[in-house]
Scaffold this active site. Structure first.
Site: not given
Length: 369
Positions: A31, A33
């Site tokens: 991922d 953020d």
């Protein structure tokens, strides 16, 4: 790879790994953020160095995001600027996942009403679909993705008119919120809710934690032994659970230890680390029972607690308890080992539910209270 408690039933403790995770798995599905960079775009401490070391050791790095706004080329350029070399092919977005989902169900060259940003437009064209702006353009379906903070209200009205007439409706993801440099703002899920309220319809959703995103990621990366790396339990970790693959939760984003301890089975990660340096080291094993003076390990986890790296976690009187042979800190025990032991105690006690035990004193012992 699977470990104790892994599978659709959910695990009751974190796994150990005798090898560094970057050696045990061929591909990290990262991922962005809260894992690689902050909402403002700056790299999270240790991320650049850790990813560089993992890549140098032969691990393939892929970046998987629910944000459908930016095309892969833009995301890759930003990563490269941060010091994490990446190509567009290394980036997988929910826009790509939903575009494949639409293409699988619509004829080639179909007109699709686009409600979103450039990332979604590029993904639809990649699949041979024709994005259009209005119901007057005779679309055969509606696809909705995050369009940024300046998405006009009229775009949501256009989507509602089309969905209200019975056109198939797709959404890249339904994350209700999205982090920004100014705080937490409404995500694509909030915009989807507007159309849902107006029409009473339900979209087909592609993004994490649902299977279309996992399918898109595996197809594009060719991963054989993937490890999902994320900071969110309800997207990253649940997506790994749904895909039947292992996961690493890093505590650099939205999930804190209290939420981790209370996780329901589909939100329990395989491994836990403070940050991306966790990719580069073996993961300690959580064992049953307290270690006695003779070094024996008790077989009864409920009676003896759970031990990891000098910490022993147990349950008593509706609370999680934690004991250590030394104090947590730079010269003492690793607080993350205490977290792992607490996870085992909490998840075992909760079984198939969410742990409701008081963890206050245990977290204070770790310096996290």
């Amino acid at each position: 790879m699977t470990g104790f408690g892994q599978g659709r039933q959910g695990r009751v403790r974190p796994d150990g790994s005798a090898r560094a995770l970057s050696e045990a798995y061929d591909t990290a599905l990262l991922d962005l953020d809260g894992v690689v960079y902050y909402a403002g775009g700056s790299a999270i401490p240790y991320a650049v160095e850790a990813l560089g070391a993992a890549r140098a050791g032969g691990m393939h790095l892929a970046y998987v995001t629910n944000n459908a706004l930016r095309p892969p080329e833009v995301v890759a350029a930003h990563l490269t600027e941060l010091g994490v070399p990446a190509e567009a092919a290394d980036v997988i977005t929910s826009a790509q996942a939903v575009a494949r989902l639409v293409a699988d169900e619509m004829p080639p060259g179909a007109r699709i009403l686009l409600i979103g940003g450039e990332g979604l437009r590029v993904a639809l064209r990649e699949r041979g679909l024709v994005p259009v702006e209005s119901l007057d353009d005779d679309p055969v379906a509606v696809v909705q993705g995050y369009g940024g903070p300046d998405l006009p209200w009229g775009r949501l009205a256009e989507a509602s008119y089309a969905v209200g007439r019975g056109l198939p409706w797709y959404a890249s993801n339904t994350d209700l919120t999205i982090p920004s440099v100014r705080g937490i703002g409404p995500g694509n899920g909030a915009a989807v809710e507007v159309v849902r309220i107006a029409t009473g319809a339900e979209p087909k959703v592609a993004g994490k934690p649902l299977p279309p995103m996992h399918r898109e990621t595996v197809l594009r990366t060719g991963a054989e032994r993937p490890l999902v790396v994320g900071d969110r339990l309800d997207t990253d970790i649940e997506g790994a659970f749904n895909g039947g693959v292992d996961s690493l939760l890093v505590l650099t984003g939205v999930t804190d230890v209290a939420r981790l301890l209370a996780a329901v089975p589909e939100h329990r990660p395989t491994y836990v680390a403070a940050d991306l340096r966790g990719l580069l080291v073996p993961q300690p094993e959580v064992t049953d029972g307290a270690v006695g003076a003779d070094g024996a390990v008790g077989a009864d986890g409920a009676a003896g607690g759970f031990r990891c790296g000098g910490w022993t976690a147990s349950v008593s009187g509706g609370a999680l308890l934690l004991d250590g042979e030394a104090e947590a800190g730079a010269d003492g025990l690793d607080p993350l080992d205490g977290v792992r032991a607490l996870c085992a105690a909490a998840w075992t006690e909760a079984g198939a539910g969410a742990c409701g035990l008081d963890a206050g004193k245990a977290l204070e012992r770790l310096g996290l209270g």
